[in-house]
Design a protein around this motif. Structure first.
Motif, mmCIF file in Angstrom:
data_model
loop_
_atom_site.group_PDB
_atom_site.id
_atom_site.type_symbol
_atom_site.label_atom_id
_atom_site.label_comp_id
_atom_site.label_asym_id
_atom_site.label_seq_id
_atom_site.Cartn_x
_atom_site.Cartn_y
_atom_site.Cartn_z
ATOM 1 N N GLU A 137 7.544 2.341 6.050
ATOM 2 C CA GLU A 137 6.595 3.432 6.286
ATOM 3 C C GLU A 137 6.713 4.504 5.212
ATOM 4 O O GLU A 137 5.710 5.100 4.805
ATOM 5 C CB GLU A 137 6.813 4.024 7.680
ATOM 6 C CG GLU A 137 5.661 4.883 8.146
ATOM 7 C CD GLU A 137 5.711 5.167 9.633
ATOM 8 O OE1 GLU A 137 4.705 5.660 10.164
ATOM 9 O OE2 GLU A 137 6.752 4.902 10.264
ATOM 10 N N THR A 163 -0.821 -5.584 7.913
ATOM 11 C CA THR A 163 -1.973 -5.930 8.755
ATOM 12 C C THR A 163 -1.640 -7.063 9.712
ATOM 13 O O THR A 163 -2.040 -7.047 10.885
ATOM 14 C CB THR A 163 -3.197 -6.282 7.902
ATOM 15 O OG1 THR A 163 -2.866 -7.322 6.968
ATOM 16 C CG2 THR A 163 -3.710 -5.079 7.138
ATOM 17 N N LEU A 166 0.647 -5.669 12.502
ATOM 18 C CA LEU A 166 -0.107 -4.933 13.510
ATOM 19 C C LEU A 166 -0.890 -5.883 14.414
ATOM 20 O O LEU A 166 -0.955 -5.700 15.633
ATOM 21 C CB LEU A 166 -1.064 -3.950 12.837
ATOM 22 C CG LEU A 166 -0.433 -2.800 12.047
ATOM 23 C CD1 LEU A 166 -1.511 -1.975 11.355
ATOM 24 C CD2 LEU A 166 0.425 -1.911 12.946
ATOM 25 N N ALA A 167 -1.488 -6.905 13.821
ATOM 26 C CA ALA A 167 -2.309 -7.840 14.589
ATOM 27 C C ALA A 167 -1.487 -8.650 15.581
ATOM 28 O O ALA A 167 -1.935 -8.925 16.706
ATOM 29 C CB ALA A 167 -3.065 -8.775 13.642
ATOM 30 N N GLY A 169 1.690 -7.851 16.627
ATOM 31 C CA GLY A 169 2.640 -7.070 17.394
ATOM 32 C C GLY A 169 4.062 -7.057 16.874
ATOM 33 O O GLY A 169 4.976 -6.618 17.584
ATOM 34 N N PRO A 172 5.131 -1.815 14.657
ATOM 35 C CA PRO A 172 4.580 -0.802 15.560
ATOM 36 C C PRO A 172 3.270 -0.227 15.010
ATOM 37 O O PRO A 172 3.085 -0.126 13.794
ATOM 38 C CB PRO A 172 5.673 0.272 15.589
ATOM 39 C CG PRO A 172 6.386 0.113 14.281
ATOM 40 C CD PRO A 172 6.362 -1.359 13.983
ATOM 41 N N LYS A 173 2.382 0.156 15.910
ATOM 42 C CA LYS A 173 1.084 0.700 15.504
ATOM 43 C C LYS A 173 1.216 2.202 15.237
ATOM 44 O O LYS A 173 0.726 3.036 16.002
ATOM 45 C CB LYS A 173 0.040 0.401 16.568
ATOM 46 C CG LYS A 173 -0.276 -1.083 16.681
ATOM 47 C CD LYS A 173 -1.400 -1.364 17.666
ATOM 48 C CE LYS A 173 -1.739 -2.843 17.679
ATOM 49 N NZ LYS A 173 -2.852 -3.172 18.612
ATOM 50 N N THR A 174 1.867 2.514 14.127
ATOM 51 C CA THR A 174 2.018 3.917 13.759
ATOM 52 C C THR A 174 0.744 4.408 13.073
ATOM 53 O O THR A 174 -0.017 3.603 12.510
ATOM 54 C CB THR A 174 3.202 4.115 12.804
ATOM 55 O OG1 THR A 174 2.883 3.514 11.537
ATOM 56 C CG2 THR A 174 4.471 3.478 13.355
ATOM 57 N N PHE A 177 0.639 3.197 9.368
ATOM 58 C CA PHE A 177 0.339 1.779 9.204
ATOM 59 C C PHE A 177 -1.131 1.497 9.510
ATOM 60 O O PHE A 177 -1.802 0.751 8.794
ATOM 61 C CB PHE A 177 1.223 0.927 10.118
ATOM 62 C CG PHE A 177 2.645 0.775 9.661
ATOM 63 C CD1 PHE A 177 3.014 1.001 8.343
ATOM 64 C CD2 PHE A 177 3.637 0.389 10.548
ATOM 65 C CE1 PHE A 177 4.333 0.859 7.914
ATOM 66 C CE2 PHE A 177 4.955 0.236 10.142
ATOM 67 C CZ PHE A 177 5.303 0.470 8.827
ATOM 68 N N GLU A 178 -1.636 2.080 10.586
ATOM 69 C CA GLU A 178 -3.010 1.790 10.983
ATOM 70 C C GLU A 178 -4.017 2.351 9.974
ATOM 71 O O GLU A 178 -5.028 1.695 9.672
ATOM 72 C CB GLU A 178 -3.279 2.338 12.377
ATOM 73 C CG GLU A 178 -2.528 1.577 13.455
ATOM 74 C CD GLU A 178 -2.991 1.917 14.855
ATOM 75 O OE1 GLU A 178 -3.259 0.992 15.631
ATOM 76 O OE2 GLU A 178 -3.074 3.118 15.174
ATOM 77 N N ALA A 181 -3.878 0.053 6.923
ATOM 78 C CA ALA A 181 -4.538 -1.224 7.223
ATOM 79 C C ALA A 181 -6.054 -1.077 7.222
ATOM 80 O O ALA A 181 -6.772 -1.971 6.755
ATOM 81 C CB ALA A 181 -4.054 -1.758 8.567
#
Length: 209
Positions: A137, A163, A166-167, A169, A172-174, A177-178, A181
């Motif tokens: 991160e 990506t 995230l897809a 799992g 983590p969806k931080t 990151f999101e 992506a």
């Protein structure tokens, strides 16, 4: 011009290299390889003894491993502007190979249920998943890309790891990151690559990769 041949399967890390090839914009020929057939054929094993994709051949050169292929293509086609000048490659190499080494190992081990005892963490290259993720991160910095304003091959490889993570799992969806992506997903070359590979998937798998 030397022929560029791309050996892949749409359900593989070949999707990373497809995206890189679309960013490069050079003509290439695709060979779709089945896991139980073509990948284990004597002809392909002579090219890649590991019997896996992605693999490329470019004239007389053979390159395997997705991160290495991304770096090779950036250098082989400099007009695409996907690698910084040699004197400015510290962060480029750092994050490209951090994602290919510690991050991938940490994620794969998590997926396989491999637990590293705390007293043995110094023996593995990623220490633990939480450390690898938090370090990844920090690579994003202020963006928009790993090297600031310049999009490079490192963004292709690191971005694919993020990506996918995230897809599926495994990351983590931080917010960092999101947001990263989403920027990657919007790139025209990424969209073209997805369209090409998704069309090659079995119907029941479309939209899941």
């Amino acid at each position: 011009m030397a022929e560029l041949v791309f050996y892949t399967n749409p359900m593989s890390r070949g999707r990373i290299v497809r995206w890189m090839l679309e960013e490069v914009g050079a003509p290439y020929r695709t060979e779709i390889m089945g896991y139980e057939g073509a990948m284990q054929s004597p002809e392909f094993l002579a090219i890649n003894p590991m019997g896996k994709v992605p693999t490329i051949t470019h004239g007389g050169a053979v390159v395997t491993e997705a991160a290495a292929i991304c770096a090779y293509l950036a250098d082989a086609f400099p007009d695409a502007g996907l690698a910084p000048a040699p004197a400015d490659r510290a962060a480029y190499y750092r994050w490209l190979f951090f994602a290919a080494g510690p991050v991938e190992a940490a994620i794969v081990n998590k997926s396989l249920g491999v637990e590293v005892p705390a007293e043995q963490e110094k023996m593995v290259g990623y220490r633990n998943l939480e450390t690898a993720v938090s370090t990844l991160e920090t690579a994003l910095g202020e963006g928009p890309w790993l090297l600031g304003e310049q999009f490079t091959a490192a963004d292709v490889y690191v971005g694919a790891q993020i990506t996918w993570g995230l897809a599926f799992g495994s990351l983590p969806k931080t917010p960092a990151f999101e947001a990263y992506a989403a920027r990657l997903h919007a790139r025209p070359a990424a969209a073209r690559a997805r369209e090409i590979d998704d069309a090659l998937l079995p119907e029941e798998m479309r939209g899941k990769m």
